[in-house]
Scaffold this active site. Sequence first.
Site, PDB file in Angstrom:
ATOM      1  N   SER A 274      -7.978  34.967  18.556  1.00  0.00           N
ATOM      2  CA  SER A 274      -8.871  34.146  17.340  1.00  0.00           C
ATOM      3  C   SER A 274     -10.266  33.853  17.581  1.00  0.00           C
ATOM      4  O   SER A 274     -10.797  33.634  16.608  1.00  0.00           O
ATOM      5  CB  SER A 274      -7.791  32.813  17.440  1.00  0.00           C
ATOM      6  OG  SER A 274      -8.124  32.011  18.151  1.00  0.00           O
TER       7      SER A 274
ATOM      8  N   SER B 196     -10.447  36.400  34.785  1.00  0.00           N
ATOM      9  CA  SER B 196     -10.767  35.596  35.727  1.00  0.00           C
ATOM     10  C   SER B 196     -12.195  34.791  35.238  1.00  0.00           C
ATOM     11  O   SER B 196     -12.465  34.539  34.318  1.00  0.00           O
ATOM     12  CB  SER B 196     -10.905  36.284  37.197  1.00  0.00           C
ATOM     13  OG  SER B 196     -11.204  35.153  38.231  1.00  0.00           O
TER      14      SER B 196
ATOM     15  N   TYR C 238      -9.607  23.999  36.770  1.00  0.00           N
ATOM     16  CA  TYR C 238      -9.920  25.178  36.241  1.00  0.00           C
ATOM     17  C   TYR C 238     -10.194  26.275  37.274  1.00  0.00           C
ATOM     18  O   TYR C 238      -9.844  27.137  37.219  1.00  0.00           O
ATOM     19  CB  TYR C 238     -11.285  25.028  35.083  1.00  0.00           C
ATOM     20  CG  TYR C 238     -11.693  26.424  34.549  1.00  0.00           C
ATOM     21  CD1 TYR C 238     -10.786  26.942  33.493  1.00  0.00           C
ATOM     22  CD2 TYR C 238     -12.637  26.916  34.850  1.00  0.00           C
ATOM     23  CE1 TYR C 238     -11.108  28.071  33.075  1.00  0.00           C
ATOM     24  CE2 TYR C 238     -13.197  28.314  34.301  1.00  0.00           C
ATOM     25  CZ  TYR C 238     -12.414  28.539  33.504  1.00  0.00           C
ATOM     26  OH  TYR C 238     -12.649  30.021  32.914  1.00  0.00           O
TER      27      TYR C 238
ATOM     28  N   LYS D 148      -8.273  29.880  38.234  1.00  0.00           N
ATOM     29  CA  LYS D 148      -8.790  31.102  38.156  1.00  0.00           C
ATOM     30  C   LYS D 148      -8.679  31.780  39.610  1.00  0.00           C
ATOM     31  O   LYS D 148      -8.720  33.038  39.685  1.00  0.00           O
ATOM     32  CB  LYS D 148     -10.280  31.058  37.716  1.00  0.00           C
ATOM     33  CG  LYS D 148     -10.353  30.631  36.342  1.00  0.00           C
ATOM     34  CD  LYS D 148      -9.766  31.722  35.260  1.00  0.00           C
ATOM     35  CE  LYS D 148      -9.872  31.417  33.782  1.00  0.00           C
ATOM     36  NZ  LYS D 148      -9.160  32.352  32.843  1.00  0.00           N
TER      37      LYS D 148
HETATM   38  P1  NDP Z   1     -12.529  30.216  23.658  1.00  0.00           P
HETATM   39  O1  NDP Z   1     -12.061  28.533  23.679  1.00  0.00           O
HETATM   40  O2  NDP Z   1     -13.178  30.681  22.341  1.00  0.00           O
HETATM   41  O3  NDP Z   1     -10.848  31.214  23.507  1.00  0.00           O
HETATM   42  C1  NDP Z   1      -9.768  30.823  24.142  1.00  0.00           C
HETATM   43  C2  NDP Z   1      -8.770  31.394  23.466  1.00  0.00           C
HETATM   44  O4  NDP Z   1      -7.307  30.899  24.060  1.00  0.00           O
HETATM   45  C3  NDP Z   1      -8.470  31.043  22.076  1.00  0.00           C
HETATM   46  O5  NDP Z   1      -8.552  32.128  21.255  1.00  0.00           O
HETATM   47  C4  NDP Z   1      -7.176  30.280  21.936  1.00  0.00           C
HETATM   48  O6  NDP Z   1      -6.603  30.813  20.739  1.00  0.00           O
HETATM   49  C5  NDP Z   1      -6.468  30.691  23.149  1.00  0.00           C
HETATM   50  N1  NDP Z   1      -5.573  29.751  23.754  1.00  0.00           N
HETATM   51  C6  NDP Z   1      -5.648  28.618  24.165  1.00  0.00           C
HETATM   52  N2  NDP Z   1      -4.703  27.930  24.566  1.00  0.00           N
HETATM   53  C7  NDP Z   1      -3.528  29.037  24.065  1.00  0.00           C
HETATM   54  C8  NDP Z   1      -2.110  28.838  24.421  1.00  0.00           C
HETATM   55  N3  NDP Z   1      -1.363  27.950  24.934  1.00  0.00           N
HETATM   56  N4  NDP Z   1      -1.479  30.174  24.132  1.00  0.00           N
HETATM   57  C9  NDP Z   1      -2.036  31.284  23.354  1.00  0.00           C
HETATM   58  N5  NDP Z   1      -3.401  31.210  23.371  1.00  0.00           N
HETATM   59  C10 NDP Z   1      -4.123  30.177  23.659  1.00  0.00           C
HETATM   60  O7  NDP Z   1     -12.851  30.508  24.915  1.00  0.00           O
HETATM   61  P2  NDP Z   1     -13.494  31.929  25.657  1.00  0.00           P
HETATM   62  O8  NDP Z   1     -13.607  32.999  24.659  1.00  0.00           O
HETATM   63  O9  NDP Z   1     -14.495  31.536  26.161  1.00  0.00           O
HETATM   64  O10 NDP Z   1     -12.232  32.282  26.586  1.00  0.00           O
HETATM   65  C11 NDP Z   1     -11.519  33.298  27.012  1.00  0.00           C
HETATM   66  C12 NDP Z   1     -11.249  33.422  28.350  1.00  0.00           C
HETATM   67  O11 NDP Z   1     -12.432  33.663  29.159  1.00  0.00           O
HETATM   68  C13 NDP Z   1     -10.398  32.129  28.924  1.00  0.00           C
HETATM   69  O12 NDP Z   1      -9.322  32.698  29.910  1.00  0.00           O
HETATM   70  C14 NDP Z   1     -11.603  31.681  29.661  1.00  0.00           C
HETATM   71  O13 NDP Z   1     -11.232  31.064  30.952  1.00  0.00           O
HETATM   72  C15 NDP Z   1     -12.543  32.955  30.240  1.00  0.00           C
HETATM   73  N6  NDP Z   1     -13.767  32.613  30.547  1.00  0.00           N
HETATM   74  C16 NDP Z   1     -14.754  32.240  29.828  1.00  0.00           C
HETATM   75  C17 NDP Z   1     -16.028  32.024  30.104  1.00  0.00           C
HETATM   76  C18 NDP Z   1     -17.133  31.400  29.218  1.00  0.00           C
HETATM   77  O14 NDP Z   1     -17.972  30.795  29.728  1.00  0.00           O
HETATM   78  N7  NDP Z   1     -16.639  31.036  27.834  1.00  0.00           N
HETATM   79  C19 NDP Z   1     -16.349  32.136  31.591  1.00  0.00           C
HETATM   80  C20 NDP Z   1     -15.476  32.945  32.392  1.00  0.00           C
HETATM   81  C21 NDP Z   1     -14.451  33.001  32.076  1.00  0.00           C
HETATM   82  P3  NDP Z   1      -5.835  29.811  19.665  1.00  0.00           P
HETATM   83  O15 NDP Z   1      -6.364  28.558  19.515  1.00  0.00           O
HETATM   84  O16 NDP Z   1      -5.721  30.497  18.402  1.00  0.00           O
HETATM   85  O17 NDP Z   1      -4.240  29.938  20.007  1.00  0.00           O
END
Ligand code: NDP
Length: 271
Positions: free
Chosen positions: A14, A132, A146, A150
């Site tokens: 999303s 990760s 967190y 990871k």
């Molecule tokens: P966002 O918060 O933009 O995206 C997180 C996504 O996870 C949302 O689309 C949300 O979808 C989904 N989500 C959360 N909880 C649930 C759940 N219980 N079931 C299903 N979906 C869920 O963050 P990012 O895009 O940055 O994060 C994506 C990944 O990248 C994560 O794993 C994060 O740990 C990792 N990451 C991010 C970094 C950063 O600096 N941004 C750095 C390193 C890793 P919805 O709410 O629509 O369900």
Amino acid sequence: MTTVRQVAIVTGASSGIGKATALSLVEAGFDVVGTSRDTSRITPLDGVTFLDLDVASDESVTNVVQQVVDRFGRIDVLVNNAGIGLTGAAEENSLAQAQVVFDINVFGVMRMAKEVLPHMRARGDGRIINLSSIYGLIPAPYLAAYAASKHAVEGYSESLDHEVREHGVRVLLVEPGGTNTGFEANSTRPDTPIQAYEKQRRIADKVIATAVRDGDAPATVARAIVAAATDPKPKLRYTAGPMAGRISTLRRIVPSKVFYNQIRKYNRMAG
Ligand code: NDP
């Protein structure tokens, strides 16, 4: 029905990295299923079929994988992207808060992997790509649960890859550094704040917010994920962006005392 095009599932499509990944996989020629906990709020993405999924629910995971198999007849790639952050000193996070993080970031990955593996093994082909972080490689003060989640994803993925490789399936890791998404805003705050940590927590919150705001574009991470999904000879680990690459290398070659001091300096911690 079985489609001739390769099928990829991207959890948490999303927003942020998941959304960019879903679009990049469409561009790369995949039929893409993206998920959200509430698809009624989603702005449609060209070429992406959205399904409701909560990775913390066994029932939801079983249901979504079955729907994909019924509709498309195959699953070639699973991108376990869904994840959340939890800020604050570890002592300021209740165990319940840490359990929620693990239920999504770690058990969510395991639930999805266990559900798609029978289908991938049956076809003798498939890739599971787990998000990760550089915090799966290095410590993250004031993000301890967190970072622990990871690190768990790293250990689980690398172990599982050994088990499933002979069945034609690979498990790969993508390790982003700070990435400009809503991640920090969507992170949970500590539910039991403690005065003694307040000053350092405020500094840490700024360090985290800056790393995300000034971080790579989500498209940079999406490129690494598409490479993991399509490389003829995939690597176990893909760092995403120049900062993550540098940190991963430094972690391996810098003496631990020097690395320890660098972590304290980066996080503006005394002593
Ligand atoms: P966002 O918060 O933009 O995206 C997180 C996504 O996870 C949302 O689309 C949300 O979808 C989904 N989500 C959360 N909880 C649930 C759940 N219980 N079931 C299903 N979906 C869920 O963050 P990012 O895009 O940055 O994060 C994506 C990944 O990248 C994560 O794993 C994060 O740990 C990792 N990451 C991010 C970094 C950063 O600096 N941004 C750095 C390193 C890793 P919805 O709410 O629509 O369900």
